[in-house]
Design a protein around this motif. Structure first.
Motif, PDB file in Angstrom:
ATOM      1  N   GLU A  23      48.050  29.862  43.288  1.00 31.36           N
ATOM      2  CA  GLU A  23      46.760  29.579  42.642  1.00 31.36           C
ATOM      3  C   GLU A  23      45.879  30.825  42.510  1.00 31.36           C
ATOM      4  O   GLU A  23      45.212  31.019  41.501  1.00 31.36           O
ATOM      5  N   HIS A  26      46.005  32.807  39.301  1.00 29.67           N
ATOM      6  CA  HIS A  26      45.780  32.128  38.019  1.00 29.67           C
ATOM      7  C   HIS A  26      44.325  31.717  37.791  1.00 29.67           C
ATOM      8  O   HIS A  26      44.044  30.808  37.027  1.00 29.67           O
ATOM      9  N   ARG A  27      43.406  32.390  38.493  1.00 28.81           N
ATOM     10  CA  ARG A  27      41.977  32.165  38.248  1.00 28.81           C
ATOM     11  C   ARG A  27      41.253  33.501  38.346  1.00 28.81           C
ATOM     12  O   ARG A  27      41.752  34.445  38.958  1.00 28.81           O
ATOM     13  N   ARG A  28      40.093  33.549  37.745  1.00 29.30           N
ATOM     14  CA  ARG A  28      39.291  34.775  37.763  1.00 29.30           C
ATOM     15  C   ARG A  28      38.865  35.101  39.189  1.00 29.30           C
ATOM     16  O   ARG A  28      38.415  34.219  39.922  1.00 29.30           O
ATOM     17  N   CYS A  29      38.992  36.355  39.576  1.00 34.56           N
ATOM     18  CA  CYS A  29      38.615  36.778  40.927  1.00 34.56           C
ATOM     19  C   CYS A  29      37.102  36.922  41.050  1.00 34.56           C
ATOM     20  O   CYS A  29      36.402  37.178  40.069  1.00 34.56           O
ATOM     21  N   ASN A  64      44.310  40.115  44.174  1.00 35.40           N
ATOM     22  CA  ASN A  64      44.876  38.758  44.240  1.00 35.40           C
ATOM     23  C   ASN A  64      46.397  38.780  44.413  1.00 35.40           C
ATOM     24  O   ASN A  64      46.995  37.774  44.779  1.00 35.40           O
ATOM     25  N   ASP A  69      40.869  37.187  46.954  1.00 35.78           N
ATOM     26  CA  ASP A  69      40.133  36.784  45.751  1.00 35.78           C
ATOM     27  C   ASP A  69      38.951  37.737  45.516  1.00 35.78           C
ATOM     28  O   ASP A  69      37.798  37.382  45.721  1.00 35.78           O
ATOM     29  N   HIS A 159      41.397  38.683  35.917  1.00 32.28           N
ATOM     30  CA  HIS A 159      40.938  37.561  35.091  1.00 32.28           C
ATOM     31  C   HIS A 159      41.889  36.361  35.205  1.00 32.28           C
ATOM     32  O   HIS A 159      41.779  35.401  34.448  1.00 32.28           O
ATOM     33  N   GLY A 160      42.835  36.455  36.136  1.00 31.19           N
ATOM     34  CA  GLY A 160      43.772  35.358  36.354  1.00 31.19           C
ATOM     35  C   GLY A 160      44.895  35.292  35.342  1.00 31.19           C
ATOM     36  O   GLY A 160      45.495  34.236  35.141  1.00 31.19           O
ATOM     37  N   ARG A 161      45.205  36.447  34.740  1.00 32.31           N
ATOM     38  CA  ARG A 161      46.227  36.465  33.695  1.00 32.31           C
ATOM     39  C   ARG A 161      47.367  37.419  34.084  1.00 32.31           C
ATOM     40  O   ARG A 161      47.112  38.564  34.460  1.00 32.31           O
TER      41      ARG A 161
END
Length: 199
Positions: A23, A26-29, A64, A69, A159-161
């Motif tokens: 997880e 896959h989300r913005r830090c 990440n 995070d 940016h979770g990408r």
């Protein structure tokens, strides 16, 4: 310790590298807060990231990717002209160049969090990233060629990408299949490298 190691690598501990599907990738830090600049904890994170990147033979690594995070990444790599670039940045913002002036170059790209495969991906051959260093000073980092690719790749992480998220469905599926076949071998190589360093 081996000769020629960065002081950060010598000081740092090797952390587990997160893998696609976890997880935190896959989300913005979260941005580094003003109160965290200049702290021993932030300095230790950077040392650990350099050590982890070193044993994994990476060009760079984002926080990440070691399960943290925070908007931080480090790099230690040679560019297309044999020049070594070493550094770190917090809360980076990638300058968006006008599309007309941007030259895209398609080259193989891989990722420590997608262990094994490399896939062709177009990236701009020039990148400028603005942020702060661990003590809160403003920094501007400019890269061309492979270093530009690294700066874009690592900023994407925060940016979770992942790079595979920029691939077509078939290429992404192929990359995940190859990862499943190669990951144990990659993990074993990393563990052996950490052991050689006494980490």
């Amino acid at each position: 310790m081996g000769e020629g190691l960065l002081p950060e690598v010598e000081r740092g501990a090797v952390r587990r590298i997160t893998v696609v599907g976890e997880e935190v990738l896959h989300r913005r830090c979260a941005p580094v807060a003003d109160a965290d600049f200049g702290t021993p904890g932030l300095a230790r994170l950077i040392d650990d990231m350099f050590a982890t990147n070193h044993v994994a033979h990476g060009a760079g690594i984002a926080a990440n990717q070691v399960g943290v995070d925070l908007q931080v990444f480090v790099w230690d790599m040679e560019d297309d002209w044999g020049v070594r670039h070493v550094g770190h940045i917090m809360n980076p913002v990638l300058d968006e160049e006008p599309l007309a002036g941007r030259r895209l170059v398609e080259e193989p790209e891989g990722c420590l969090s997608v262990p094994g495969p490399h896939k062709m991906l177009a990236r701009a051959d020039h990148a400028v990233v603005r942020g702060r260093d661990k003590d809160g000073r403003e920094v501007v980092v400019e890269g061309r060629g492979y270093f530009a690719r690294c700066l874009q790749h690592e900023t994407d992480h925060l940016h979770g990408r992942l790079y595979i998220d920029r691939l077509g469905k078939r290429e992404r599926r192929d990359a995940l299949r190859e990862m499943a076949e190669l990951r144990d071998e990659v993990f074993a190589r990393r563990a052996a490298a950490a052991e050689r360093l006494g980490k």
